[in-house]
Every structure is written in C-alpha cells, then in structure tokens.
Design a protein around this motif. Structure first.
Motif, short mmCIF file in Angstrom:
data_model
loop_
_atom_site.label_atom_id
_atom_site.label_comp_id
_atom_site.label_asym_id
_atom_site.label_seq_id
_atom_site.Cartn_x
_atom_site.Cartn_y
_atom_site.Cartn_z
N VAL A 152 0.84 -1.26 0.03
CA VAL A 152 -0.07 0.00 0.09
C VAL A 152 1.11 1.03 0.03
O VAL A 152 0.23 2.44 0.09
CB VAL A 152 -0.98 -0.03 1.19
CG1 VAL A 152 -2.09 -1.11 1.13
CG2 VAL A 152 -0.26 -0.01 2.52
N THR A 153 2.14 1.02 -0.05
CA THR A 153 3.32 2.04 -0.21
C THR A 153 4.38 1.78 -1.05
O THR A 153 4.63 0.30 -1.04
CB THR A 153 3.56 2.73 1.36
OG1 THR A 153 4.34 3.82 1.11
CG2 THR A 153 4.28 1.67 2.07
N GLU A 154 5.12 2.50 -1.29
CA GLU A 154 6.42 2.00 -2.04
C GLU A 154 7.42 1.63 -1.06
O GLU A 154 7.50 2.01 0.01
CB GLU A 154 6.97 3.21 -2.68
CG GLU A 154 8.30 3.04 -3.64
CD GLU A 154 8.88 4.25 -4.40
OE1 GLU A 154 9.30 3.95 -5.21
OE2 GLU A 154 8.66 5.35 -3.75
N ILE A 155 7.65 0.15 -1.26
CA ILE A 155 8.92 -0.50 -0.61
C ILE A 155 10.35 -0.55 -1.16
O ILE A 155 10.35 -1.13 -2.21
CB ILE A 155 8.32 -1.82 -0.14
CG1 ILE A 155 6.92 -1.84 0.60
CG2 ILE A 155 9.38 -2.55 0.75
CD1 ILE A 155 6.26 -2.95 0.97
N ASN A 156 11.27 -0.12 -0.50
CA ASN A 156 12.61 -0.19 -1.15
C ASN A 156 13.28 -1.40 -0.66
O ASN A 156 13.18 -1.93 0.41
CB ASN A 156 13.40 1.21 -0.85
CG ASN A 156 12.76 2.35 -1.49
OD1 ASN A 156 12.49 2.44 -2.56
ND2 ASN A 156 12.58 3.29 -0.76
N PRO A 157 14.35 -1.68 -1.43
CA PRO A 157 15.26 -2.71 -0.94
C PRO A 157 15.81 -2.55 0.31
O PRO A 157 16.24 -1.51 0.64
CB PRO A 157 16.50 -2.80 -2.04
CG PRO A 157 15.61 -2.24 -3.18
CD PRO A 157 15.01 -1.18 -2.72
N GLY A 158 15.81 -3.63 1.26
CA GLY A 158 16.35 -3.41 2.59
C GLY A 158 15.44 -3.00 3.60
O GLY A 158 15.29 -3.04 4.77
#
Length: 349
Positions: free
Chosen positions: A293-299
């Motif tokens: 439901v939101t942007e998720i970045n690596p890590g």
C-alpha cells in the motif's frame, strides 16, 4: 448401476436424462393424431414417445362400475374399451417414430398386447397398476428387454417384492419411477424425494412419472436428485375429448419441460470443484492477496502499515492471505511499487 441402451439412447447414471413423452391414449382412436403426437414429441427433443396397448377384456371385469375422477357416466370398462389402440397401428407407428428419430414405446397391460408389441419395442414400460402383477412381470422378463416400472399406489415393501421377482427372473436393466396415482397429482403430493429412496433402496436407476399439471417443477427436481428417466403425459390440446388430455402437457409446455431438464443437467455439472475457465479473469483480479500500500525499497522491513490484503485488479498478484503473518517482518529484496503484489522472490530469505 451400469448403463444400458433403449434403442440408440443410453440410459445410466452418467447419461442425459431419458425423456419419455407419454402419448398414452391421447390419439383418440385416430392414427393421424397419433402421428402428430410423435411429431410434437420429436420436435421437443423427447427420447421416446410412449403409447398404451391394452384390451378392456384383459384389463377390467366387465361390470366394473364408474371411476369418479374421470367425470364420465360410462363404466370404466366402456371407457377403456373406447381407448383401445388397434394392434395394426403398432408397426406403422414404430416405423414413423424411426423416421422422426424418436424411440417407439408402448405400455402393454396384458400378455396378448405384450406379444403384439414385442418385435417393435426396445424396452418395456410397466404401468403402476401392473407393477405387483408378478406373473406378468415374469412374462416380460422372459423377453430380455430393459424394464422401466412405475410404482404408484404401492408401498415400498410391495415394490421390493416386484424388484426381487424381476431379478429372480434375470432382469438386470431396471428403472423404477416414482409415481403418484392421481390425475392430476397435487404438487404437494408428488414426493420427488422418493426418486432418491428408490435408487438407494434397490441400487437401480430411478426417475419419475409425473402427473402434476406443472410442466417443469417435479421433472427438474427429480433430475437434480439423480433421475435417469422422466415420463410426462402430453397432448395436442387439453380441451380434446378423452380422460387423459386435461392433465397432460400441451406442445409448448412439453418444449419447456425438456428444455428445463437439459438446462438442469447443464447446471448440475460434474460435481468436481475447480477454478473454471469462465472464472479466470476474476480469479486473477478479485481474489484478495497481499499487496503493497506504499512504495517499499530494497532493505526496508515489511511492516503491517506497508501491506494489506486487497484485490489486485490489474496489478501483480501477491501471496495468498494465509501467508500474511509470514510476510510481516521480512526484508524487501527488491523495489516493490505501491499497489504491487508481494511474492516470495520480492523478499530476502
């Protein structure tokens, strides 16, 4: 229960319902009307057209009195005598049925009529009132033809005696029909559940011979309960003279009944539960899966505020909801766009 054939039509637990259009004596003594009845049944898609073959002197005592339901001043003997089908019609009607691609059948009510019919019918239909006539049943059994037997006006124990008599005489291909000997039968009395009772009690194909005025209710209910055979009276016109026209189906009603039976068969399906081709789009777009439901970045750690169990629509599908608690707390292995589904390869092991 094994399948068998009547003419070129299969009858069995995995076969289409065998529909008998019961013309009975509604020919009114006119062979042209008999042929018109055959035309109507064939056009409606019936598997068989069935008449009745009897001689009054072999059926009733002569001083038989009246029957109230017929509303006729004549004695039942005189009425039955007036309804007799000439034996010489039998080969002609048989051939006409063949031309119309429908099976010719006729119920014999006595040995003499059975002998006249024997070369021309692929199966016997036994009327309710004859179903406890064990000597006659044994006579029919000797011809090695399938038997369809109505059970109206008989207790289950009496049906059992008849079934045992037929089996002792070597009959293997047997169908028992639930039937209520009332003309017409009130819908509240038709007791379609007996279709199941007969099948379970005797391990035979079962069905219904329906005398209700309703064209489709009892026949389709019977099919839903596993009926392999449905029989229903029909006529060219309910207003014709004769005892069996009033409760019989008219041509458009016969059409409706057979169409409803075939629709019921299609609706019943095969019983296996799986995702169907017609469900595939909504299987992919409307089943809820784990979506970002939101942007998720690596890590990034996958926390509850970053995912939800939602319908993906045209976005990538995520894992099934049962994996929600396993996903929470995992670390993202790659960039996950807002709205995208989360799969195992999006997460670090």
């Amino acid at each position: 229960m094994k399948s068998f054939t009547i003419g070129d039509r299969p009858v069995g637990p995995d076969e289409p319902t065998f529909v008998i259009a019961e013309a009975g004596s509604n020919h009114n003594g006119d062979i042209d009307i008999a042929k018109e009845l055959i035309d109507v049944a064939a056009k409606a898609g019936a598997d068989a057209v069935k008449f009745q073959t009897f001689r009054a002197e072999d059926l009733y005592v002569e001083d038989s009195g009246n029957v109230e339901y017929l509303d006729d001043e004549r004695s039942i003997y005189d009425i039955i005598e007036s309804m007799e089908m000439p034996y010489e019609w039998i080969p002609e009607l048989h051939d006409y049925c063949n031309e119309q691609n429908v099976v010719f059948m006729s119920t014999p009510f006595d040995e003499r009529s059975a002998e006249e019919l024997e070369p021309y019918v692929p199966a016997w239909k036994v009327a309710s009132y004859t179903s406890s006539h064990l000597p006659f049943l044994q006579h029919l059994a000797g011809t090695d033809k399938p038997i369809i037997m109505s059970t109206g006006a008989h207790e289950l124990a009496e049906v059992r005696e008849s079934v045992e008599g037929l089996r002792d005489a070597g009959v293997e291909d047997l169908v028992l029909l639930q039937c209520v000997a009332a003309y017409p039968t009130p819908l509240s009395d038709i007791n379609v559940q007996v279709v199941k009772t007969l099948a379970e009690e005797f391990n035979v194909m079962s069905g219904i011979s329906d005398h209700t005025i309703e064209p489709t209710t009892a026949p389709t209910a019977a099919v839903a309960l596993g009926a392999g055979v449905v029989e229903k009276h029909f006529t060219l016109d309910k207003d014709m003279e004769g005892p069996d026209h009033e409760f019989a189906l008219e041509p458009d009603e016969l059409n409706s009944m057979i169409a409803a039976i075939r629709d019921t068969e299609r609706a019943l399906g095969g019983g296996g539960k799986r995702v169907l081709e017609v469900e595939e789009e909504l299987h992919d777009k409307a089943r809820r899966t784990i979506q970002a439901v939101t942007e998720i970045n690596p890590g990034d750690q996958v926390t509850r505020d970053k995912i939800n169990i939602l319908r993906p629509g045209e976005q990538k599908q995520g894992l099934l909801p049962k994996h929600y608690d396993e996903v929470v707390g995992k670390t993202a292995a790659k960039h996950i766009q807002e709205g995208s589904g989360i799969q195992w390869d999006d997460l670090e092991e």
